[in-house]
Scaffold this motif. Structure first.
Motif, PDB file in Angstrom:
ATOM      1  N   ALA A  85      18.222  47.955   2.620  1.00 20.58           N
ATOM      2  CA  ALA A  85      17.044  47.171   2.239  1.00 20.58           C
ATOM      3  C   ALA A  85      17.314  46.340   0.990  1.00 20.58           C
ATOM      4  N   VAL A 111      19.795  43.402   2.059  1.00 21.74           N
ATOM      5  CA  VAL A 111      19.241  42.361   2.935  1.00 21.74           C
ATOM      6  C   VAL A 111      18.198  41.516   2.206  1.00 21.74           C
ATOM      7  N   ILE A 112      17.275  42.167   1.508  1.00 24.93           N
ATOM      8  CA  ILE A 112      16.224  41.430   0.805  1.00 24.93           C
ATOM      9  C   ILE A 112      16.816  40.589  -0.324  1.00 24.93           C
ATOM     10  N   SER A 113      17.713  41.176  -1.101  1.00 28.61           N
ATOM     11  CA  SER A 113      18.318  40.456  -2.230  1.00 28.61           C
ATOM     12  C   SER A 113      19.154  39.281  -1.747  1.00 28.61           C
ATOM     13  N   THR A 120      18.752  37.558   1.053  1.00 30.46           N
ATOM     14  CA  THR A 120      17.845  36.514   1.561  1.00 30.46           C
ATOM     15  C   THR A 120      17.261  35.697   0.409  1.00 30.46           C
ATOM     16  N   ILE A 121      16.762  36.393  -0.611  1.00 28.05           N
ATOM     17  CA  ILE A 121      16.216  35.694  -1.783  1.00 28.05           C
ATOM     18  C   ILE A 121      17.317  34.932  -2.503  1.00 28.05           C
ATOM     19  N   ILE A 181      15.955  44.673  -6.754  1.00 31.16           N
ATOM     20  CA  ILE A 181      15.929  43.446  -5.951  1.00 31.16           C
ATOM     21  C   ILE A 181      15.949  42.217  -6.846  1.00 31.16           C
ATOM     22  N   SER A 207      19.054  39.800  -6.646  1.00 34.69           N
ATOM     23  CA  SER A 207      18.729  38.470  -6.122  1.00 34.69           C
ATOM     24  C   SER A 207      19.155  37.375  -7.089  1.00 34.69           C
ATOM     25  N   SER A 217      25.396  46.780  -4.880  1.00 34.59           N
ATOM     26  CA  SER A 217      24.077  47.426  -4.886  1.00 34.59           C
ATOM     27  C   SER A 217      24.155  48.863  -5.382  1.00 34.59           C
TER      28      SER A 217
END
Length: 235
Positions: free
Chosen positions: A28, A31-33, A35-36, A98, A102, A166
């Motif tokens: 998580a 993927v989130i980091s 994308t941002i 994140i 990011s 991460s």
């Protein structure tokens, strides 16, 4: 050999739920980091190419800071100083993690995007503008699709690096894979099993990402040649 003989798999099995949760948190965060980070990279990468100082200097400052300082320092700074100062309290490891990942990822992807765009011939943009295309439309429909093919390999490498980086979020008590290994080691006083298993989990994740990146590179890189070519019709 003596060490391998003393390995106890039941140590991992008894704490399997902790490792499963850790894998979920790691995925998580990544993927989130990522994308941002891609969005930030696109904004600041184009900003650094701008001739307007109001866009160029903030972009350059952002990129230089997050590329020139250690990610661990950025995580601690955001978690212990920035967020508590703005919101008056900590928002938890997930938000801090994140945000730090990011921002760090965005700085590196900004340079990748900038380099990819600038690797194209200047005549591409000039030709598009001569046809009456606005700068934004030319960038969207002409420049970026071509540059994306050249960006795929370094962007894939950045994703793999972010997945491994991460693990640094564990310093702010993120219950990721490395945190699970630390908990198991502290509870059982057995360092070999949890840390070897954590390394194997990271290896499996990076292997999977590498396979995906390799497929995308073959599909969209400049060297890709379709298997089925259209046959020229004979007159």
């Amino acid at each position: 050999m003596e060490i391998l003989d003393n390995i106890r798999l039941d140590v991992i099995w008894n704490y399997r739920e902790l490792f499963i949760r850790g894998v979920g948190v790691t995925i998580a965060l990544t993927v989130i980091s990522y994308t941002i980070g891609i969005i930030l990279g696109l904004i600041f990468g184009i900003g650094k190419m701008s001739k307007r100082k109001i866009f160029y200097y903030p972009s350059k400052l952002y990129i230089d800071f997050f590329r020139g300082t250690p990610l661990l320092v950025q995580i601690l700074l955001i978690h212990l100083a920035v967020i508590p100062t703005i919101f008056g309290k900590s928002l938890g490891f997930f938000v801090s993690g994140i945000l730090a990942l990011s921002l760090n990822c965005g700085a590196y992807t900004a340079e990748i995007i900038r380099a990819g765009i600038q690797s194209l011939e200047k005549g591409q943009m000039e030709a598009a503008r001569s046809l009456g295309m606005p700068h934004g439309m030319a960038m969207k429909h002409i420049i970026l699709p071509q540059a994306l093919r050249r960006m795929v390999p370094p962007l894939g490498n950045e994703l793999i690096a972010l997945l491994k980086d991460s693990s640094l979020v564990t310093v702010i008590a993120a219950n990721d894979i490395l945190f699970a290994a630390k908990v198991v080691q502290g509870a059982t006083f057995r360092p070999w099993e949890p840390y070897i298993f954590a390394a194997i989990l990271y290896l499996c994740l990076t292997w999977g990402v590498t396979k995906i990146v390799t497929y995308v590179e073959k599909r969209y890189s400049t060297s890709y040649v379709p298997k089925k070519k259209r046959k020229l019709s004979h007159r």
